[in-house]
Design a protein around this motif. Structure first.
Motif, PDB file in Angstrom:
ATOM      1  N   VAL A   1       2.103  -0.583 -14.416  1.00  0.00           N
ATOM      2  CA  VAL A   1       1.711  -0.511 -15.832  1.00  0.00           C
ATOM      3  C   VAL A   1       2.558   0.517 -16.582  1.00  0.00           C
ATOM      4  O   VAL A   1       2.863   0.323 -17.763  1.00  0.00           O
ATOM      5  CB  VAL A   1       0.200  -0.227 -15.934  1.00  0.00           C
TER       6      VAL A   1
ATOM      7  N   SER B   1       0.820  -1.222   0.000  1.00  0.00           N
ATOM      8  CA  SER B   1       0.000   0.000   0.000  1.00  0.00           C
ATOM      9  C   SER B   1       0.853   1.272   0.000  1.00  0.00           C
ATOM     10  O   SER B   1       0.367   2.337   0.359  1.00  0.00           O
ATOM     11  CB  SER B   1      -0.979  -0.011   1.174  1.00  0.00           C
TER      12      SER B   1
ATOM     13  N   ALA C   1       8.022  -5.183   5.237  1.00  0.00           N
ATOM     14  CA  ALA C   1       8.290  -6.624   5.148  1.00  0.00           C
ATOM     15  C   ALA C   1       8.496  -6.948   3.670  1.00  0.00           C
ATOM     16  O   ALA C   1       7.679  -6.552   2.830  1.00  0.00           O
ATOM     17  CB  ALA C   1       7.116  -7.432   5.696  1.00  0.00           C
TER      18      ALA C   1
ATOM     19  N   HIS D   1       1.785  -1.052   4.234  1.00  0.00           N
ATOM     20  CA  HIS D   1       2.913  -1.958   4.045  1.00  0.00           C
ATOM     21  C   HIS D   1       3.425  -1.824   2.613  1.00  0.00           C
ATOM     22  O   HIS D   1       2.644  -1.535   1.701  1.00  0.00           O
ATOM     23  CB  HIS D   1       2.493  -3.415   4.292  1.00  0.00           C
ATOM     24  N   GLY D   2       4.716  -2.057   2.446  1.00  0.00           N
ATOM     25  CA  GLY D   2       5.260  -2.070   1.092  1.00  0.00           C
ATOM     26  C   GLY D   2       6.722  -1.706   1.111  1.00  0.00           C
ATOM     27  O   GLY D   2       7.316  -1.498   2.169  1.00  0.00           O
TER      28      GLY D   2
ATOM     29  N   THR E   1      -0.869   2.578 -13.039  1.00  0.00           N
ATOM     30  CA  THR E   1      -0.039   2.642 -11.830  1.00  0.00           C
ATOM     31  C   THR E   1       1.423   2.459 -12.266  1.00  0.00           C
ATOM     32  O   THR E   1       1.685   2.119 -13.432  1.00  0.00           O
ATOM     33  CB  THR E   1      -0.398   1.497 -10.862  1.00  0.00           C
ATOM     34  N   PRO E   2       2.381   2.603 -11.337  1.00  0.00           N
ATOM     35  CA  PRO E   2       3.791   2.386 -11.717  1.00  0.00           C
ATOM     36  C   PRO E   2       4.018   1.021 -12.370  1.00  0.00           C
ATOM     37  O   PRO E   2       4.853   0.890 -13.287  1.00  0.00           O
ATOM     38  CB  PRO E   2       4.521   2.500 -10.376  1.00  0.00           C
TER      39      PRO E   2
ATOM     40  N   GLY F   1      -9.024  -4.895 -14.534  1.00  0.00           N
ATOM     41  CA  GLY F   1      -8.332  -4.759 -15.816  1.00  0.00           C
ATOM     42  C   GLY F   1      -7.177  -3.791 -15.616  1.00  0.00           C
ATOM     43  O   GLY F   1      -6.694  -3.609 -14.496  1.00  0.00           O
TER      44      GLY F   1
ATOM     45  N   LYS G   1      -1.901 -15.429 -10.370  1.00  0.00           N
ATOM     46  CA  LYS G   1      -3.221 -14.810 -10.174  1.00  0.00           C
ATOM     47  C   LYS G   1      -4.336 -15.866 -10.298  1.00  0.00           C
ATOM     48  O   LYS G   1      -5.335 -15.790  -9.580  1.00  0.00           O
ATOM     49  CB  LYS G   1      -3.426 -13.672 -11.175  1.00  0.00           C
TER      50      LYS G   1
ATOM     51  N   VAL H   1      -4.972  -0.681 -14.897  1.00  0.00           N
ATOM     52  CA  VAL H   1      -5.053   0.520 -14.066  1.00  0.00           C
ATOM     53  C   VAL H   1      -3.721   1.249 -14.251  1.00  0.00           C
ATOM     54  O   VAL H   1      -2.665   0.595 -14.253  1.00  0.00           O
ATOM     55  CB  VAL H   1      -5.212   0.129 -12.567  1.00  0.00           C
TER      56      VAL H   1
ATOM     57  N   GLY I   1       0.330   2.937  -5.979  1.00  0.00           N
ATOM     58  CA  GLY I   1      -0.709   2.442  -6.880  1.00  0.00           C
ATOM     59  C   GLY I   1      -2.044   2.108  -6.225  1.00  0.00           C
ATOM     60  O   GLY I   1      -2.598   2.893  -5.446  1.00  0.00           O
TER      61      GLY I   1
ATOM     62  N   LEU J   1       7.972  -9.355   1.016  1.00  0.00           N
ATOM     63  CA  LEU J   1       7.116 -10.538   0.855  1.00  0.00           C
ATOM     64  C   LEU J   1       7.737 -11.597  -0.052  1.00  0.00           C
ATOM     65  O   LEU J   1       7.169 -12.684  -0.190  1.00  0.00           O
ATOM     66  CB  LEU J   1       5.733 -10.125   0.339  1.00  0.00           C
TER      67      LEU J   1
ATOM     68  N   ASN K   1      -2.644  -7.347  -1.608  1.00  0.00           N
ATOM     69  CA  ASN K   1      -2.576  -6.519  -2.814  1.00  0.00           C
ATOM     70  C   ASN K   1      -1.183  -6.454  -3.437  1.00  0.00           C
ATOM     71  O   ASN K   1      -1.054  -6.198  -4.633  1.00  0.00           O
ATOM     72  CB  ASN K   1      -3.044  -5.100  -2.449  1.00  0.00           C
ATOM     73  N   ALA K   2      -0.144  -6.708  -2.650  1.00  0.00           N
ATOM     74  CA  ALA K   2       1.225  -6.541  -3.184  1.00  0.00           C
ATOM     75  C   ALA K   2       1.400  -7.387  -4.440  1.00  0.00           C
ATOM     76  O   ALA K   2       0.923  -8.523  -4.520  1.00  0.00           O
ATOM     77  CB  ALA K   2       2.259  -6.933  -2.135  1.00  0.00           C
TER      78      ALA K   2
ATOM     79  N   ILE L   1      -6.456  -8.980  -4.138  1.00  0.00           N
ATOM     80  CA  ILE L   1      -6.439  -8.240  -5.402  1.00  0.00           C
ATOM     81  C   ILE L   1      -5.775  -9.148  -6.440  1.00  0.00           C
ATOM     82  O   ILE L   1      -4.543  -9.281  -6.480  1.00  0.00           O
ATOM     83  CB  ILE L   1      -5.702  -6.887  -5.269  1.00  0.00           C
ATOM     84  N   ALA L   2      -6.619  -9.800  -7.220  1.00  0.00           N
ATOM     85  CA  ALA L   2      -6.133 -10.698  -8.273  1.00  0.00           C
ATOM     86  C   ALA L   2      -5.949  -9.858  -9.533  1.00  0.00           C
ATOM     87  O   ALA L   2      -5.236  -8.846  -9.514  1.00  0.00           O
ATOM     88  CB  ALA L   2      -7.090 -11.864  -8.473  1.00  0.00           C
TER      89      ALA L   2
END
Ligand code: NAD
Length: 260
Positions: free
Chosen positions: A193, A12, A62, A34-35, A190-191, A186, A159, A188, A15, A64, A90-91, A140-141
């Motif tokens: 993409v 989080s 952390a 987190h991220g 974000t960094p 679909g 996924k 979005v 994106g 992951l 979501n990561a 978040i798939a």
């Protein structure tokens, strides 16, 4: 709406996850960010979200890609807030290459971040949710959890696996007040993409706007990116009591991509 609920959102700091954090804080939830990222930049985000929403917002780092990291993150969140009511896995990351050239380490890293970390986080968070007889797990798939594209074998496999995990967990906890669902966006902007746009522009020798329309959004019938706020609104709805009968679902929010 979500006052007295605690949400842990992996990935989080950027994106979609960052948008989820803003929306859940606005809805009144306590938020564990987190991220990965630069500590001063993450602290600035944390302070901004806390300041604009009035919510208790904290951060725990952390990686992951390490197997034990997700369970440690869950334990740290429970220690900080006294429990986790809503877990959002979501990561994510992406790597694009033909199967026969796909780096073996890259394959494993994507499985670790997307699929294995979700398993470890769910496994660690469920006992507390069961004790409280209430919980929401939102994975978040992706549209790539429902259909494939070439050159994304590790991502598509992870996924698809995440949706299988979602359905299995939903069945196991169906009588405990806990739901488990997947959101399948679909494209979005974000960094994650932006990186694909840049590499496709270089590969095809096309300007950015043509790459977006002719390559990235080729399979997305609306020909526009899904907005982060649209995904966040769906996630906040899934976290509320009116969504308590929605479980085991893979909810497409993809501009019609998977309707084909
Ligand atoms: P992003 O790159 O903006 O954010 C990814 C987040 O995951 C960041 O916070 C990053 O720090 C974190 N992360 C990555 N690797 C990590 C690791 N090893 N350990 C801990 N954290 C790590 O990407 P995004 O587009 O916002 O993607 C978020 C999720 O949405 C991903 O699961 C992605 O697969 C999914 N998704 C994205 C799109 C899209 O078009 N952007 C579409 C469908 C699904």
């Amino acid at each position: 709406m979500l006052a007295n609920k605690t949400v842990l959102i992996t990935g989080s700091t950027s994106g979609i996850g960052l948008g989820l954090a803003r929306a859940f804080a606005q809805a009144g939830a306590r938020v564990m960010l987190h991220g990965l990222g630069e500590p001063a930049a993450i602290e600035a985000l944390r302070a901004e979200i806390a300041g604009t929403s009035g919510a208790d917002v904290r951060f725990h780092e952390a990686d992951l890609a390490r197997p034990s990291a997700a369970a440690t993150l869950v334990a740290a969140t429970e220690a900080a807030f006294g429990g986790i009511d809503i877990l959002i896995n979501n990561a994510g990351a992406q790597h694009v290459a033909p199967v026969e050239d796909f780096p073996i380490a890259g394959w494993h890293t994507l499985q670790d971040i997307i699929l294995n970390a979700s398993f470890h986080a769910i496994r660690a968070a469920l006992p507390g949710m069961k004790r409280r007889q209430w919980g929401r797990i939102i994975n978040i798939a992706s549209a790539h959890g429902l259909v494939a594209s070439p050159f994304k074998s590790a991502y598509v496999a992870a996924k698809h696996g995440l949706i299988g995990l979602t359905k299995t967990v939903a069945l196991e906890v169906a009588e405990t007040g806990i739901t488990c669902n997947a959101i399948c966006p679909g494209y979005v902007l974000t960094p994650l993409v932006e990186n694909q746009i840049a590499s496709q522009a270089a590969t095809h020798g096309l300007p950015r706007d043509r790459v977006i329309r002719e390559v990235i959004l080729a399979a997305q019938p609306t020909k526009r990116f899904v907005e982060i706020e649209e995904i966040a609104a769906l996630a906040v709805f899934l976290a509320g009591d009116p969504a308590r009968s929605i479980t085991g679902a893979a909810l497409a929010i993809d501009g019609g991509w998977t309707a084909r």
